[in-house]
Design a protein around this motif. Structure first.
Motif, PDB file in Angstrom:
ATOM      1  N   MET A 197       2.415  20.651   5.171  1.00 54.38           N
ATOM      2  CA  MET A 197       3.159  21.510   6.068  1.00 54.38           C
ATOM      3  C   MET A 197       2.330  21.821   7.309  1.00 54.38           C
ATOM      4  O   MET A 197       2.862  21.778   8.424  1.00 54.38           O
ATOM      5  N   LEU A 198       1.068  22.171   7.110  1.00 54.29           N
ATOM      6  CA  LEU A 198       0.222  22.472   8.254  1.00 54.29           C
ATOM      7  C   LEU A 198       0.017  21.245   9.131  1.00 54.29           C
ATOM      8  O   LEU A 198       0.067  21.332  10.359  1.00 54.29           O
ATOM      9  N   ALA A 231       2.933  20.677  11.232  1.00 58.52           N
ATOM     10  CA  ALA A 231       3.038  21.686  12.286  1.00 58.52           C
ATOM     11  C   ALA A 231       1.950  21.516  13.344  1.00 58.52           C
ATOM     12  O   ALA A 231       1.892  22.285  14.303  1.00 58.52           O
ATOM     13  N   GLY A 232       1.079  20.513  13.168  1.00 62.70           N
ATOM     14  CA  GLY A 232       0.035  20.268  14.147  1.00 62.70           C
ATOM     15  C   GLY A 232      -1.150  21.211  14.045  1.00 62.70           C
ATOM     16  O   GLY A 232      -1.853  21.434  15.031  1.00 62.70           O
ATOM     17  N   VAL A 233      -1.392  21.745  12.857  1.00 66.33           N
ATOM     18  CA  VAL A 233      -2.514  22.661  12.645  1.00 66.33           C
ATOM     19  C   VAL A 233      -3.646  21.889  11.971  1.00 66.33           C
ATOM     20  O   VAL A 233      -3.484  21.426  10.844  1.00 66.33           O
ATOM     21  N   PRO A 234      -4.797  21.762  12.653  1.00 67.30           N
ATOM     22  CA  PRO A 234      -5.916  21.069  12.013  1.00 67.30           C
ATOM     23  C   PRO A 234      -6.506  21.928  10.890  1.00 67.30           C
ATOM     24  O   PRO A 234      -6.571  23.148  11.002  1.00 67.30           O
ATOM     25  N   LEU A 282       5.391  29.478   5.989  1.00 65.91           N
ATOM     26  CA  LEU A 282       4.815  28.821   7.163  1.00 65.91           C
ATOM     27  C   LEU A 282       5.030  29.601   8.452  1.00 65.91           C
ATOM     28  O   LEU A 282       4.105  29.755   9.247  1.00 65.91           O
ATOM     29  N   TRP A 283       6.241  30.080   8.707  1.00 67.99           N
ATOM     30  CA  TRP A 283       6.512  30.764   9.980  1.00 67.99           C
ATOM     31  C   TRP A 283       5.616  31.985  10.155  1.00 67.99           C
ATOM     32  O   TRP A 283       5.004  32.153  11.219  1.00 67.99           O
ATOM     33  N   PRO A 284       5.504  32.875   9.162  1.00 69.98           N
ATOM     34  CA  PRO A 284       4.591  34.016   9.329  1.00 69.98           C
ATOM     35  C   PRO A 284       3.127  33.605   9.482  1.00 69.98           C
ATOM     36  O   PRO A 284       2.380  34.227  10.243  1.00 69.98           O
ATOM     37  N   VAL A 285       2.696  32.566   8.789  1.00 67.10           N
ATOM     38  CA  VAL A 285       1.321  32.087   8.916  1.00 67.10           C
ATOM     39  C   VAL A 285       1.074  31.601  10.340  1.00 67.10           C
ATOM     40  O   VAL A 285       0.072  31.957  10.974  1.00 67.10           O
ATOM     41  N   LEU A 286       1.993  30.797  10.875  1.00 67.15           N
ATOM     42  CA  LEU A 286       1.833  30.299  12.249  1.00 67.15           C
ATOM     43  C   LEU A 286       1.826  31.448  13.249  1.00 67.15           C
ATOM     44  O   LEU A 286       1.030  31.448  14.200  1.00 67.15           O
ATOM     45  N   ALA A 287       2.691  32.431  13.046  1.00 66.40           N
ATOM     46  CA  ALA A 287       2.735  33.588  13.944  1.00 66.40           C
ATOM     47  C   ALA A 287       1.402  34.333  13.925  1.00 66.40           C
ATOM     48  O   ALA A 287       0.894  34.742  14.983  1.00 66.40           O
ATOM     49  N   GLU A 288       0.817  34.518  12.752  1.00 65.49           N
ATOM     50  CA  GLU A 288      -0.460  35.225  12.663  1.00 65.49           C
ATOM     51  C   GLU A 288      -1.588  34.407  13.283  1.00 65.49           C
ATOM     52  O   GLU A 288      -2.465  34.956  13.948  1.00 65.49           O
TER      53      GLU A 288
END
Length: 181
Positions: A1-2, A5-8, A166-172
């Motif tokens: 998922m990360l 979402a483009g999260v290294p 995922l959405w709350p993690v990305l927001a934080e």
């Protein structure tokens, strides 16, 4: 998922005693347990690399007022899925971010899944097709696979069902300046 979402990121397994955490937690609070397990995991890794942003995550399943653990065998998975046939249950995905040995954020999201009244023949085909990989999943299903056919409805976020809010993690991560906003 990360990754999608483009999260290294890099993976480091948290060496924690999940059974000990569960033993001290109210089994009726499955959502709270998901967050506590995520917090314990994030802290365990953060203590080894203080400067890193560490994401811990875990998922729990509540069914008929109780907490459900991963099946230990395909026979147990069969019995669990049979019991859940025609009913609803909740998946709680908890996450926690830690830095410098402290949790700086945690959260949980819940999805409600309505299992269809599938046939015994479908269940046998499903178990044979998916095999022992199901034993790694708390509900003995993978929504992103053939397990999607077990359900008639899902209320909540797809990523929560997969195991991460995922959405709350990305927001934080954006709020903390780890990701660009």
């Amino acid at each position: 998922m990360l990754e999608g979402a483009g999260v290294p990121f890099a993976v480091q397994v948290a060496d924690v005693d999940e059974a000990a955490v569960k033993a001290t937690h109210d089994p009726a609070d499955a959502a709270g347990l998901a967050v506590e397990l995520a917090r314990v995991k994030a802290l365990a890794v953060s203590r080894h690399d203080a400067e890193a942003w560490v994401l811990g995550a875990d998922q729990t399943l509540s069914f008929q007022g109780g907490l459900v653990s991963k099946a230990g065998s395909l026979d147990e998975a069969r019995a669990r899925l049979t019991a859940m046939r025609g009913t609803v249950h909740q998946l709680h995905s908890g996450a926690a971010l830690a830095r410098n040995g402290q949790v700086v954020w945690s959260g949980v999201d819940t999805a409600t899944l309505r299992v269809r009244n599938f046939s015994d023949a479908f269940l046998e085909t499903y178990l044979k097709t998916e095999g022992e990989g199901l034993l790694a999943c708390v509900g003995s299903y993978r929504l992103e696979g053939m397990g999607s056919q077990l359900f008639e409805a899902v209320e909540g976020d797809y990523f929560t069902v997969l195991g991460l809010p995922l959405w709350p993690v990305l927001a934080e991560l954006r709020r903390a300046g780890v990701l660009r906003s």
